[in-house]
Design a protein around this motif. Structure first.
Motif, PDB file in Angstrom:
ATOM      1  N   GLY A   1      45.055  13.255  22.508  1.00  0.00           N
ATOM      2  CA  GLY A   1      46.117  13.727  21.641  1.00  0.00           C
ATOM      3  C   GLY A   1      46.783  15.173  21.782  1.00  0.00           C
ATOM      4  N   GLY A   2      45.887  15.663  22.506  1.00  0.00           N
ATOM      5  CA  GLY A   2      46.313  16.999  22.762  1.00  0.00           C
ATOM      6  C   GLY A   2      47.182  16.808  23.847  1.00  0.00           C
ATOM      7  N   VAL A   3      47.156  16.080  25.019  1.00  0.00           N
ATOM      8  CA  VAL A   3      47.929  15.966  26.233  1.00  0.00           C
ATOM      9  C   VAL A   3      49.076  15.288  25.340  1.00  0.00           C
ATOM     10  N   ILE A   4      49.266  14.508  24.461  1.00  0.00           N
ATOM     11  CA  ILE A   4      50.344  13.966  24.041  1.00  0.00           C
ATOM     12  C   ILE A   4      51.283  15.142  23.360  1.00  0.00           C
ATOM     13  N   ALA A   5      50.580  15.793  22.575  1.00  0.00           N
ATOM     14  CA  ALA A   5      51.152  17.221  21.832  1.00  0.00           C
ATOM     15  C   ALA A   5      51.960  18.214  23.225  1.00  0.00           C
ATOM     16  N   VAL A   6      51.136  18.270  23.954  1.00  0.00           N
ATOM     17  CA  VAL A   6      51.810  19.154  25.082  1.00  0.00           C
ATOM     18  C   VAL A   6      53.006  18.606  25.935  1.00  0.00           C
ATOM     19  N   LYS A   7      52.750  17.189  26.042  1.00  0.00           N
ATOM     20  CA  LYS A   7      53.965  16.672  26.617  1.00  0.00           C
ATOM     21  C   LYS A   7      55.109  16.605  25.881  1.00  0.00           C
ATOM     22  N   LEU A   8      54.949  16.415  24.416  1.00  0.00           N
ATOM     23  CA  LEU A   8      56.166  16.577  23.369  1.00  0.00           C
ATOM     24  C   LEU A   8      56.778  17.984  23.510  1.00  0.00           C
ATOM     25  N   ALA A   9      55.855  18.871  23.638  1.00  0.00           N
ATOM     26  CA  ALA A   9      56.344  20.274  23.680  1.00  0.00           C
ATOM     27  C   ALA A   9      57.214  20.654  24.759  1.00  0.00           C
ATOM     28  N   CYS A  10      57.006  19.922  25.996  1.00  0.00           N
ATOM     29  CA  CYS A  10      57.633  20.027  27.285  1.00  0.00           C
ATOM     30  C   CYS A  10      58.800  19.434  27.034  1.00  0.00           C
ATOM     31  N   GLN A  11      58.981  18.094  26.496  1.00  0.00           N
ATOM     32  CA  GLN A  11      60.319  17.082  26.502  1.00  0.00           C
ATOM     33  C   GLN A  11      61.188  17.324  25.270  1.00  0.00           C
ATOM     34  N   ILE A  12      60.606  18.020  24.312  1.00  0.00           N
ATOM     35  CA  ILE A  12      61.558  18.048  23.003  1.00  0.00           C
ATOM     36  C   ILE A  12      62.709  18.768  23.217  1.00  0.00           C
ATOM     37  N   SER A  13      63.852  18.376  22.506  1.00  0.00           N
ATOM     38  CA  SER A  13      65.260  19.235  22.977  1.00  0.00           C
ATOM     39  C   SER A  13      65.366  20.774  22.350  1.00  0.00           C
TER      40      SER A  13
ATOM     41  N   LEU B   1      50.564  25.157  19.103  1.00  0.00           N
ATOM     42  CA  LEU B   1      50.073  23.814  19.580  1.00  0.00           C
ATOM     43  C   LEU B   1      48.701  24.202  19.984  1.00  0.00           C
ATOM     44  N   ILE B   2      47.626  23.191  19.269  1.00  0.00           N
ATOM     45  CA  ILE B   2      46.085  23.732  19.622  1.00  0.00           C
ATOM     46  C   ILE B   2      45.635  22.604  20.048  1.00  0.00           C
ATOM     47  N   THR B   3      44.994  22.492  21.236  1.00  0.00           N
ATOM     48  CA  THR B   3      44.511  21.237  21.748  1.00  0.00           C
ATOM     49  C   THR B   3      42.924  21.691  21.748  1.00  0.00           C
ATOM     50  N   LEU B   4      42.154  20.626  21.449  1.00  0.00           N
ATOM     51  CA  LEU B   4      40.473  20.536  21.395  1.00  0.00           C
ATOM     52  C   LEU B   4      39.983  19.517  22.308  1.00  0.00           C
ATOM     53  N   ALA B   5      39.390  19.905  23.542  1.00  0.00           N
ATOM     54  CA  ALA B   5      38.763  19.205  24.338  1.00  0.00           C
ATOM     55  C   ALA B   5      39.677  18.221  25.079  1.00  0.00           C
ATOM     56  N   SER B   6      40.887  18.865  25.384  1.00  0.00           N
ATOM     57  CA  SER B   6      41.986  17.983  26.057  1.00  0.00           C
ATOM     58  C   SER B   6      41.887  18.228  27.579  1.00  0.00           C
TER      59      SER B   6
ATOM     60  N   ILE C   1      47.247  27.005  22.790  1.00  0.00           N
ATOM     61  CA  ILE C   1      45.711  27.225  22.546  1.00  0.00           C
ATOM     62  C   ILE C   1      44.940  26.189  23.163  1.00  0.00           C
ATOM     63  N   SER C   2      44.159  26.154  24.127  1.00  0.00           N
ATOM     64  CA  SER C   2      43.276  25.250  24.569  1.00  0.00           C
ATOM     65  C   SER C   2      41.868  25.606  24.379  1.00  0.00           C
ATOM     66  N   LEU C   3      41.137  24.551  23.652  1.00  0.00           N
ATOM     67  CA  LEU C   3      39.537  24.968  23.585  1.00  0.00           C
ATOM     68  C   LEU C   3      39.062  24.011  24.092  1.00  0.00           C
ATOM     69  N   SER C   4      37.940  24.276  24.750  1.00  0.00           N
ATOM     70  CA  SER C   4      36.959  23.270  25.394  1.00  0.00           C
ATOM     71  C   SER C   4      35.394  23.574  24.855  1.00  0.00           C
ATOM     72  N   GLY C   5      34.821  22.487  24.799  1.00  0.00           N
ATOM     73  CA  GLY C   5      33.517  22.597  24.055  1.00  0.00           C
ATOM     74  C   GLY C   5      32.372  23.054  25.173  1.00  0.00           C
ATOM     75  N   GLY C   6      32.537  23.129  26.215  1.00  0.00           N
ATOM     76  CA  GLY C   6      31.419  23.477  27.271  1.00  0.00           C
ATOM     77  C   GLY C   6      30.739  22.518  27.761  1.00  0.00           C
ATOM     78  N   TYR C   7      29.543  22.627  28.295  1.00  0.00           N
ATOM     79  CA  TYR C   7      28.706  21.712  28.811  1.00  0.00           C
ATOM     80  C   TYR C   7      28.174  20.571  27.756  1.00  0.00           C
ATOM     81  N   ASN C   8      28.250  20.706  26.728  1.00  0.00           N
ATOM     82  CA  ASN C   8      27.935  19.720  25.663  1.00  0.00           C
ATOM     83  C   ASN C   8      28.845  18.604  25.747  1.00  0.00           C
ATOM     84  N   ASP C   9      30.045  18.749  26.303  1.00  0.00           N
ATOM     85  CA  ASP C   9      31.088  17.908  26.331  1.00  0.00           C
ATOM     86  C   ASP C   9      30.851  17.247  27.773  1.00  0.00           C
ATOM     87  N   PHE C  10      30.261  15.867  27.506  1.00  0.00           N
ATOM     88  CA  PHE C  10      29.869  15.190  28.881  1.00  0.00           C
ATOM     89  C   PHE C  10      31.014  14.515  29.248  1.00  0.00           C
TER      90      PHE C  10
END
Length: 594
Positions: free
Chosen positions: A170-182, A190-195, A225-234
């Motif tokens: 969903g974060g990837v789609i959000a960034v893609k939209l921000a790139c393409q929107i007129s 735009l906040i992405t979580l584990a994207s 803003i892009s957030l990652s969960g760290g090593y717990n995110d397998f």
């Protein structure tokens, strides 16, 4: 027969070793995320728009709780719109933690503005493994953005933009939209979580590759803003969350002040420490006058950096005032201690203000000062000033400059900790008339402790030579820490690759009291990937020293280092060993291979 027996023995040894490593790998990850709770019954109200016929499998909902649902059902929205986009196999109901916490904050603090949370039902599609779904979802998200803004058309104070929060794909789609929107200004934040923004863990079809190849670059009008969960995110390794763009802010959740936790791929959505921080930042980027998101990208980026990277505990809205000369209310006791290391303890609180003075001089051994404040709730607590006004047997300050903005929230398992490290030689150059650093305690019934440590910078910065790959070396770095020392830095110039994995042991050799608390923070200067661990009388596990992502070429002159904050009442022996956890090393390499 002998060869077969030897072969079976070797297989058994490898299998046994793999099993031990696998158990170690699974138990190596700590779950410190606290649960978020909803206080009233959640409601999801369907919002229709013109693409419902084309995509009957998708739906747009407005979230509400309890007594607030009637206005939502009447399509009456007066807040700041936020759109949540779920990820691969995600649910629109995953918005509950974010929206409920925002609602509670507004009600509890009496804030005169609020957020309207919208969420998308994308049919639980497996967009992470089947590329064509990404294009369908992108079209529906784009249409939903405009539909949300249409809901505010009749308002006097209608919003000009929408905040997007995307989880996983969903974060990837959000960034893609921000790139393409007129009109990029329609997406303010735009906040992405584990994207996986740089690329997916593995390309499974041509369509997914095409979706990424067309570029994911946030426009200048949007704060990303892009957030990652760290090593717990397998599922999504941290380095895939980083766009490596100067326009975006990337951080691992272990870096976030007052959170300092890892979160797995789904936990990041409801981890209380993370959700609270995101919510605080969202409220702070609102223009109080307009009651909408600030139009200043610079201000928004500054707010998120404050909350996610370097929180000094002050109100970010008043940051500019901290550069001005301020009046100091010098009532109370003024105390100057000439010792280089000492502690101040008020276990029963204080009845009047106490001011503690650290004299600045140019003598050798007085270059740096570290002050650790424990359980201090005072926001503006440390200043630099000229003590020239007589008061009894001493002299006091009546005006000075703030230093609070240079302090940090220090990691802790008990009590709030504020940490300040200053170069007193530089302070004397910048404030030529200043004579002292002063920190204060206001009247309180709560216990408060200060630890002061004055030292030469070189004596506490220790360069550690690490074996780069495989080794059974176990080396002592410091046989015994300096008496009453608070601060050490261990410089790690050889720590460069994601496969390197060490363990740092901080052994108390002597403590004058039962309870003690030390912390070790791995600081990565080329990225916001700080990792914290603790050594207490209860928790004696070694600190894991490893990188979330390999050192980039542009950072060749930078070195990762470990900042150690010690308990002054203890002496410590500090050593390191190379970790034998082969499974963790294989895990670190898996996405590089694929």
């Amino acid at each position: 027969m002998g060869k077969l027996s030897a072969f079976l023995l070797i297989c058994f040894i490898f299998t046994f070793g793999y099993g031990i490593g696998l158990i170690n790998f699974i138990t190596d990850f700590e779950d410190k995320c606290e649960m978020t709770y909803i206080y009233e019954y959640p409601q999801f109200v369907r919002v229709s728009h013109h693409l419902d016929e084309k995509f009957p499998k998708y739906a747009l909902f407005a979230y509400s709780e309890g007594r607030f649902t009637s206005e939502v059902r009447n399509m009456h929205f007066t807040g700041i719109p936020v759109l949540f986009i779920p990820g691969n196999a995600g649910s629109h109901k995953q918005v509950r933690s974010l929206s409920s916490i925002a609602l509670r904050k507004m009600l509890s603090n009496g804030i005169p503005y609020h957020f309207d949370y919208f969420t998308l039902d994308l049919n639980g599609e497996l967009s992470g493994v089947y590329g064509p779904l990404l294009f369908d979802q992108l079209e529906y998200v784009n249409s939903s953005l405009y539909r949300i803004l249409d809901l505010y058309k009749g308002n006097d104070n209608k919003p000009e933009s929408v905040v997007l929060i995307g989880h996983s794909m969903g974060g990837v789609i959000a960034v893609k939209l921000a790139c393409q929107i007129s009109n990029p200004s329609l997406i303010s934040v735009l906040i992405t979580l584990a994207s996986p923004l740089s690329r997916p863990p593995i390309f499974l079809d041509y369509h997914t590759k095409k979706f990424y190849d067309e570029g994911l670059i946030a426009p200048e009008e949007t704060s990303l803003i892009s957030l990652s969960g760290g090593y717990n995110d397998f599922l999504i390794p941290s380095f895939l969350n980083n766009l490596k763009s100067s326009k975006s802010l990337y951080a691992v959740t272990t870096t976030i002040p007052r959170a300092w936790v890892e979160a797995n791929h789904v936990q990041i959505l409801w981890c209380k420490q993370v959700v609270l921080t995101i919510t605080r930042a969202l409220f702070d980027i609102v223009s109080v006058k307009k009651k909408q998101i600030s139009n200043s990208t610079t201000y928004r980026d500054k707010v998120f950096h404050h909350h996610l990277i370097d929180n000094s505990g002050i109100n970010i809205r008043y940051w500019n005032s901290y550069e001005a000369l301020v009046h100091i209310n010098h009532k109370g006791q003024w105390i100057e201690n000439i010792q280089k290391q000492y502690s101040v303890k008020h276990l029963q609180g204080v009845r009047e203000a106490h001011w503690y003075m650290v004299k600045m001089n140019s003598l050798p051994g007085y270059e740096m000062v570290s002050v650790l404040a424990i359980n201090l709730e005072t926001v503006d607590w440390v200043f630099v000033c000229n003590a020239y006004v007589p008061k009894g047997p001493s002299k006091v300050c009546v005006e000075g400059y703030h230093l609070t903005q240079y302090s940090h929230m220090a990691p802790s398992v008990k009590y709030k900790r504020r940490y300040l490290q200053m170069n007193m030689y530089e302070l004397r150059r910048n404030y030529s008339e200043a004579t002292h650093i002063v920190f204060r305690v206001l009247p309180t019934n709560e216990p408060i402790i200060f630890h002061v440590d004055t030292y030469d910078n070189n004596e506490r910065n220790i360069s550690v030579e690490l074996p780069k790959w495989w080794s059974f070396e176990n080396r002592v770095i410091i046989h015994n820490t300096a008496e009453n020392a608070v601060h050490y830095n261990l410089i790690l110039p050889q720590l460069e690759h994601i496969i390197q994995y060490y363990q740092l042991y901080i052994h108390p050799t002597y403590c004058s009291k039962d309870y003690h608390h030390a912390s070790a923070s791995l600081i990565v200067p080329w990225s916001h990937e700080t990792y914290h661990s603790y050594v207490t009388n209860v928790d004696k596990k070694p600190a894991n020293i490893r990188l979330y992502s390999s050192k980039p070429a542009y950072a060749k002159d930078l070195s990762a280092y470990i900042r150690i904050i010690l308990e002054p009442s203890c002496s410590y022996r500090i050593r390191y060993a190379v970790s034998c956890n082969i499974i963790s090393r294989i895990y670190s390499l898996r996405t590089i291979i694929f």
